[in-house]
Design a protein around this motif. Structure first.
Motif, PDB file in Angstrom:
ATOM      1  N   SER A 181       0.535  -0.945   0.022  1.00 60.47           N
ATOM      2  CA  SER A 181       0.080   0.269  -0.003  1.00 60.47           C
ATOM      3  C   SER A 181       0.633   0.959  -0.152  1.00 60.47           C
ATOM      4  O   SER A 181       2.118   1.239   0.126  1.00 60.47           O
ATOM      5  CB  SER A 181      -0.973  -0.129   0.976  1.00 60.47           C
ATOM      6  N   SER A 216      -0.806  -6.655   0.399  1.00 59.77           N
ATOM      7  CA  SER A 216      -2.325  -5.720   0.438  1.00 59.77           C
ATOM      8  C   SER A 216      -1.771  -4.499   0.318  1.00 59.77           C
ATOM      9  O   SER A 216      -0.861  -3.399   0.403  1.00 59.77           O
ATOM     10  CB  SER A 216      -2.864  -6.222   1.362  1.00 59.77           C
ATOM     11  N   LEU A 217      -3.045  -3.808  -1.033  1.00 63.51           N
ATOM     12  CA  LEU A 217      -2.967  -2.879  -1.476  1.00 63.51           C
ATOM     13  C   LEU A 217      -3.590  -1.675  -0.288  1.00 63.51           C
ATOM     14  O   LEU A 217      -3.572  -0.618  -0.937  1.00 63.51           O
ATOM     15  CB  LEU A 217      -3.345  -2.556  -3.134  1.00 63.51           C
ATOM     16  N   SER A 218      -4.619  -2.086   0.680  1.00 60.88           N
ATOM     17  CA  SER A 218      -4.785  -0.740   1.740  1.00 60.88           C
ATOM     18  C   SER A 218      -4.581  -0.266   2.690  1.00 60.88           C
ATOM     19  O   SER A 218      -5.415  -0.263   3.336  1.00 60.88           O
ATOM     20  CB  SER A 218      -6.414  -1.846   1.054  1.00 60.88           C
ATOM     21  N   GLY A 219      -2.971  -0.914   3.380  1.00 66.29           N
ATOM     22  CA  GLY A 219      -2.685  -0.506   4.497  1.00 66.29           C
ATOM     23  C   GLY A 219      -3.272  -1.803   5.184  1.00 66.29           C
ATOM     24  O   GLY A 219      -3.150  -1.177   6.286  1.00 66.29           O
ATOM     25  N   GLU A 238      -6.094   1.559  -7.323  1.00 66.51           N
ATOM     26  CA  GLU A 238      -7.668   1.402  -6.850  1.00 66.51           C
ATOM     27  C   GLU A 238      -8.862   0.388  -7.558  1.00 66.51           C
ATOM     28  O   GLU A 238      -8.891   0.443  -8.743  1.00 66.51           O
ATOM     29  CB  GLU A 238      -8.638   2.623  -6.857  1.00 66.51           C
ATOM     30  N   HIS A 262     -10.209  -5.472  -3.351  1.00 68.32           N
ATOM     31  CA  HIS A 262      -8.955  -5.203  -2.459  1.00 68.32           C
ATOM     32  C   HIS A 262      -8.391  -4.843  -1.241  1.00 68.32           C
ATOM     33  O   HIS A 262      -7.772  -4.726  -0.480  1.00 68.32           O
ATOM     34  CB  HIS A 262      -8.284  -3.955  -3.244  1.00 68.32           C
ATOM     35  N   ASN A 310      -7.561   2.061   3.795  1.00 69.77           N
ATOM     36  CA  ASN A 310      -7.358   3.783   2.857  1.00 69.77           C
ATOM     37  C   ASN A 310      -8.853   3.630   2.901  1.00 69.77           C
ATOM     38  O   ASN A 310      -9.611   5.005   2.965  1.00 69.77           O
ATOM     39  CB  ASN A 310      -7.120   2.876   1.891  1.00 69.77           C
ATOM     40  N   HIS A 351      -7.714   7.853   5.998  1.00 71.90           N
ATOM     41  CA  HIS A 351      -6.772   7.219   4.788  1.00 71.90           C
ATOM     42  C   HIS A 351      -5.800   8.581   4.693  1.00 71.90           C
ATOM     43  O   HIS A 351      -4.937   8.215   3.393  1.00 71.90           O
ATOM     44  CB  HIS A 351      -8.101   7.421   3.722  1.00 71.90           C
TER      45      HIS A 351
END
Length: 964
Positions: free
Chosen positions: A41, A81-84, A407, A486, A491, A534
């Motif tokens: 992320s 993971s892409l969203s923290g 996103e 995701h 985020n 975010h």
């Protein structure tokens, strides 16, 4: 006072943890903690503590302590993971290799997986059954099952139908109170109900509330017709009545906030035998999206939509199939895959391909270019690489210092064209002119990628305004999903209530409270009442080094790194180096960053070992990296800055034949010493010699061979092997052969049955094929340059490589005869340094020797190690093909990508070799007694950790072959 209590509480927690967890598994080191603060992320948090958990029992103990001392914990699998959702500023729990069990059940119809299993490894285990797991995220070669399930990841062909939620058969979970539920075990289910009455009551009440409220029930049902990972999977409350079933399905997509997934059993998916893929470009988004709706009613496996900007980003790959000028926003491409169990079903008169083509042709003049459907595997792989290359293409082209953000949203299919147009308008409005859109069109699932700087407040505000507008557009205007696959993470946590509304958001908060009343598990993820969450803890990607500045910290490189469970991975090496340079640039040499508890001096000091010395520099990371970054080359450049050893390296290059002679004699002396003292005493002796010499004298291991005998000259070889040119009526072919310095120093394995030198075995094979052997004069002074290259001295490496090239070119009569070397790392080094194509031994044997001999295969099981250099040259195709011609029972162990011996590192840092080969011994059959490869130093390390003798593949070929 509050802060003091927190510090005291953490100290007590740490002391208690050390009573139940081995010290080596409790990571307090500043550099390592900072390294684990990175995921894929654009957020970064540095954990106060990292714990490597080896068993469920350990995990339960740590969970109970976290409850006792109110210390939040976060679970991490692969960190892709892409969203923290995989980072924390508290305690991070990572998984040891003990969490990698795969149990294939019911002839492949089910598979039970522990959370440490990489997704592609699960599919590898299922391949022989013609099945796979449902989720197919783009990161499947790196991401792990724990993350796949915890984020309800899907992918290109998965859709909604085959995600983790819908293919869940059973699950074993550990809850925040330490209790365990195994849904496959009736006694466990019954015991869990007895011991957790409050949770059972609350979950049952929430389910009744949803089912009794028609408005909420309808909204949930509508939302989950789309891909949706926004918030908790409240559809479980609607779709199940048994509280155990509800709990198990709520765990899917809960991102580690409700419990720990100890294992999961999937219902697997059948793989169609036949498939074809085509690429089609249109000039009208509306027409294209109408086509997608039509094809959605057909049995199409996947449709990937790519707008004109996305296609432009990979124009170099596109040109292989379609010749078109630069495209506008109005243009759009569809990558379509169709599959069937039968060829007739795919291509017959009523087959899927003809039906699909009819729909496409109905678009008439709007279809401006196409690559017709193909079943050719190479073309299919290249076509998919076009789609998969879009995210990294933006990452590679971004300005240094900016972050690449991806996103994903989902829209009802009828709104797809309008949604794309409105998103493109927002890109223009907020100045994201480079943004691209692509996605899984069958599901209305769109990804959009753009680059963003967070260096200035105005840039943060721009991002904030843009995300607010996007969220309103998708969640309110289109009633879509803000997170399709995701996960919510940090985020999108502030926007969960916007998408779901106050009532359902309150249900989600009640779910969190029911499972985790103390808010111990991954707080701030999914449920977060801070509307600016975010915008906090944003990751900076400052300029640090030209080789690695394009790194997007996705973590795809980590699965193949030999030091990944020992020190750092490529991603972590880059992240820490960035931080070192960032602190240096701001002159914060001794300043303690309170939010990180990290100092520049400690990072800089520790980086020499964790970052530089323990890197194998194999280059395999570049093969997995979406933007092709070779972290090994970056580390070699740092080694080049170490001036203290430059003089010694220069002298060794000038007098290389003497160095080889001296090393050979030293190895022979060591061998005699070990015979006199015995293995135990020899190992102790060299341990202390290594310490006293400050690691200048290597560690001794049982697998150390004796020194090789003196290299034979041309006339000796001709005499020894009786190559009688006069007896041959047909003129002999010839080959120029150079034995690598490692094979000139080391004899074959002490336990090998065939103890001839490698050159003797090679010469024997050549005699059978009627090929004359040429050894250049002065061969003992030759080297490919690899020893200096690995230490960062490119100048000396290139000089030695050029000397090598000059001498072998002359010996080959300016290329008239093939030139061969017996070590794959040497062949790769010459290729990298000078672009000089030289054949590695297995390549030459396969193409030039095998056609002229007869082979009788052995049935004996034989281990094969594919060296990283062979993988980089040709995917190790020549080596594996040659091995399969010699033996019907070749065993290639799983999950070993590099042996970690790395030239001479196996002698001076044996822990790296041990770590890289940890999975080897368990995969050796009882009736297997030897192994083969094509690099002598690799073979030494392999022998040490397998307890089998490893030799060059030429020995096997000589054994099973005879003259035509």
């Amino acid at each position: 006072m509050l802060e003091t209590n927190k510090v005291n509480s953490f100290s007590c927690f740490l002391a208690a943890v050390k009573n139940v967890i081995d010290d080596k598994s409790v990571i307090e080191n500043e550099l390592q903690r900072y390294a684990y603060g990175t995921d894929a992320s654009f957020y970064r948090l540095t954990p106060k503590l990292v714990i490597n958990i080896s068993s469920e029992e350990q995990l339960i103990q740590v969970i109970k302590l976290s409850n006792q001392y109110l210390i939040p914990i976060t679970f991490r699998a692969a960190g892709t993971s892409l969203s923290g959702q995989a980072i924390t500023d508290s305690v991070l729990i990572i998984l040891s290799h003990n969490w990698s069990n795969i149990d294939v059940l019911e002839k492949g119809r089910k598979v039970k997986l522990q959370p440490g299993v990489i997704g592609s490894h699960a599919n590898r285990a299922l391949a022989s059954y013609g099945r796979k797991i449902g989720p197919d995220p783009a990161s499947i070669n790196s991401c792990k099952v724990g993350g796949i399930a915890a984020n309800n990841s899907s992918g290109m062909c998965c859709g909604v139908k085959h995600n983790s939620y819908h293919t869940l058969a059973d699950i074993r979970i550990v809850l925040p109170n330490g209790s365990v539920l195994d849904t496959a075990n009736l006694l466990s289910r019954q015991e869990f109900v007895r011991n957790n009455p409050a949770l059972i009551f609350n979950v049952t009440k929430l389910a009744e509330k949803i089912k009794q409220d028609e408005r909420l029930a309808n909204k949930i049902a509508h939302k989950y017709r789309l891909k949706n990972t926004m918030g908790y999977g409240v559809n479980a409350l609607l779709e199940y009545t048994d509280p155990i079933d509800i709990i198990s399905h709520l765990m899917v997509g809960s991102e580690g906030t409700l419990g720990f997934i100890a294992d999961i059993t999937y219902n697997t998916i059948a793989i169609d035998e036949f498939s074809s893929v085509g690429l089609f470009v249109f000039d009208d988004m509306k027409v294209t999206c109408e086509l997608v709706q039509q094809l959605a009613n057909e049995d199409v496996s996947a449709i990937e939509l790519m707008d004109g900007s996305a296609l432009n980003s990979v124009s170099d790959k596109l040109q292989h199939f379609i010749s078109i000028d630069k495209l506008s926003h109005d243009h759009v491409g569809l990558l379509i895959e169709i599959s069937s169990n039968t060829l007739k079903g795919l291509k017959g008169l009523k087959g899927k391909q003809i039906q699909t083509e009819q729909h496409i042709n109905n678009c008439g003049a709007h279809l401006i270019a196409s690559k017709a459907f193909t079943q050719e595997t190479p073309d299919i792989e290249k076509l998919w690489s076009i789609r998969k290359g879009m995210f990294p293409a933006v990452g590679a082209a971004r300005a240094i210092g900016t972050t690449v953000i991806i996103e994903d949203v989902a829209l009802p299919l009828p709104d797809l064209a309008d949604g794309v147009e409105k998103l493109q308008q927002l890109f223009q409005q907020y100045g994201y002119y480079e943004a691209i859109i692509f996605g899984h069109a069958l599901d209305g699932n769109l990804h959009f990628v753009f680059t963003q700087s967070f260096d200035e407040e105005s840039e943060v505000q721009r991002y904030s305004d843009f995300m607010r507008s996007v969220s309103t557009l998708i969640a309110i205007d289109f009633n879509g999903s803000l997170k399709a696959e995701h996960g919510t993470g940090r985020n999108m946590a502030p926007f969960v209530e916007m998408e779901w509304g106050k009532d359902i958001y309150q249900v989600m908060k009640s779910i969190k409270e029911a499972f985790d009343p103390l808010n111990i598990f991954n707080p701030g993820v999914i449920i977060n009442d801070n509307s600016h969450a975010h915008l906090l803890d944003l990751k900076s990607l400052p300029k640090a080094h030209s080789v690695v500045d394009k790194c997007i910290e996705c973590g795809f490189c980590e699965s193949v790194c030999p030091s990944k469970d020992y020190t750092l991975t490529p991603r972590q090496r880059i992240a820490v180096w960035r931080r070192i340079n960032e602190l240096k640039a701001t002159d914060k040499f001794d300043t303690l960053n309170q939010s990180e508890n990290i100092t520049y001096n400690n990072l800089q000091k520790d980086y020499q070992f964790y970052g530089v010395d323990s890197c194998a520099a194999t280059g395999l990371c570049a093969h997995e990296c979406p933007v092709g970054i070779d972290t090994g080359k970056f580390i070699q450049s740092l080694r080049a800055d170490k001036k203290s050893s430059q003089w010694l390296m220069s002298q060794s290059a000038q007098h290389f034949s003497k160095v080889v002679w001296g090393a050979n004699k030293a190895i022979k002396l060591v061998n005699k010493t070990s015979q006199l003292l015995g293995p135990k005493k020899t190992k102790v002796l060299f341990h202390w010699l290594n310490k006293l010499s400050f690691n200048q004298i290597p560690h001794w291991q049982n697998s150390w061979p004796n020194g090789e005998g003196q290299l034979l000259h041309n006339q000796d070889i001709d005499s020894k092997h009786k190559i009688n040119k006069e007896a041959k009526k047909v003129q002999l072919n010839k080959v120029v052969f150079i034995s690598s310095c490692t094979n000139r120093v080391f004899a074959t394995d002490n336990n090998a049955q065939d103890k001839r030198s490698l050159i003797s075995a090679f010469s024997s094979v050549l005699t059978k094929a009627n090929i004359e052997l040429i050894i250049p004069k002065g061969v003992n002074s030759l080297c490919c340059g690899k020893p200096w290259l690995s230490k960062g001295n490119t100048l000396i490496a290139e000089q030695k490589a050029q000397q090598f090239i000059d001498m072998v070119t002359d010996a080959s009569e300016n290329g008239r005869w093939p030139i061969v070397i017996d070590a794959s790392p040497c062949a790769l080094a010459l290729d990298e340094l000078k672009g000089f194509k030289i054949q590695e031994l297995s390549e030459y044997l396969l193409t030039s020797v095998v056609p002229h001999i007869t082979i009788t295969k052995t049935l004996e099981p034989i281990m094969l190690h594919k060296t990283c250099s062979s993988i980089q040259r040709d995917g190790a195709t020549a080596l594996t093909t040659l091995a399969s011609l010699c033996c019907d029972n070749i065993i290639i162990p799983n999950d070993i990508y590099c042996c970690g011996f790395a030239g001479d590192k196996g002698f001076f840092l044996p822990e790296l070799n041990k770590n890289a080969l940890a999975p080897l011994a368990a995969q050796i059959p009882n009736d297997c007694h030897r192994g083969i490869s094509n690099s002598r130093t690799c073979e030494i390390g392999l022998s040490e950790h397998s307890k089998l003798p490893y030799q060059s593949i030429v020995y096997l070929l000589d054994e099973v072959s005879h003259s035509d």
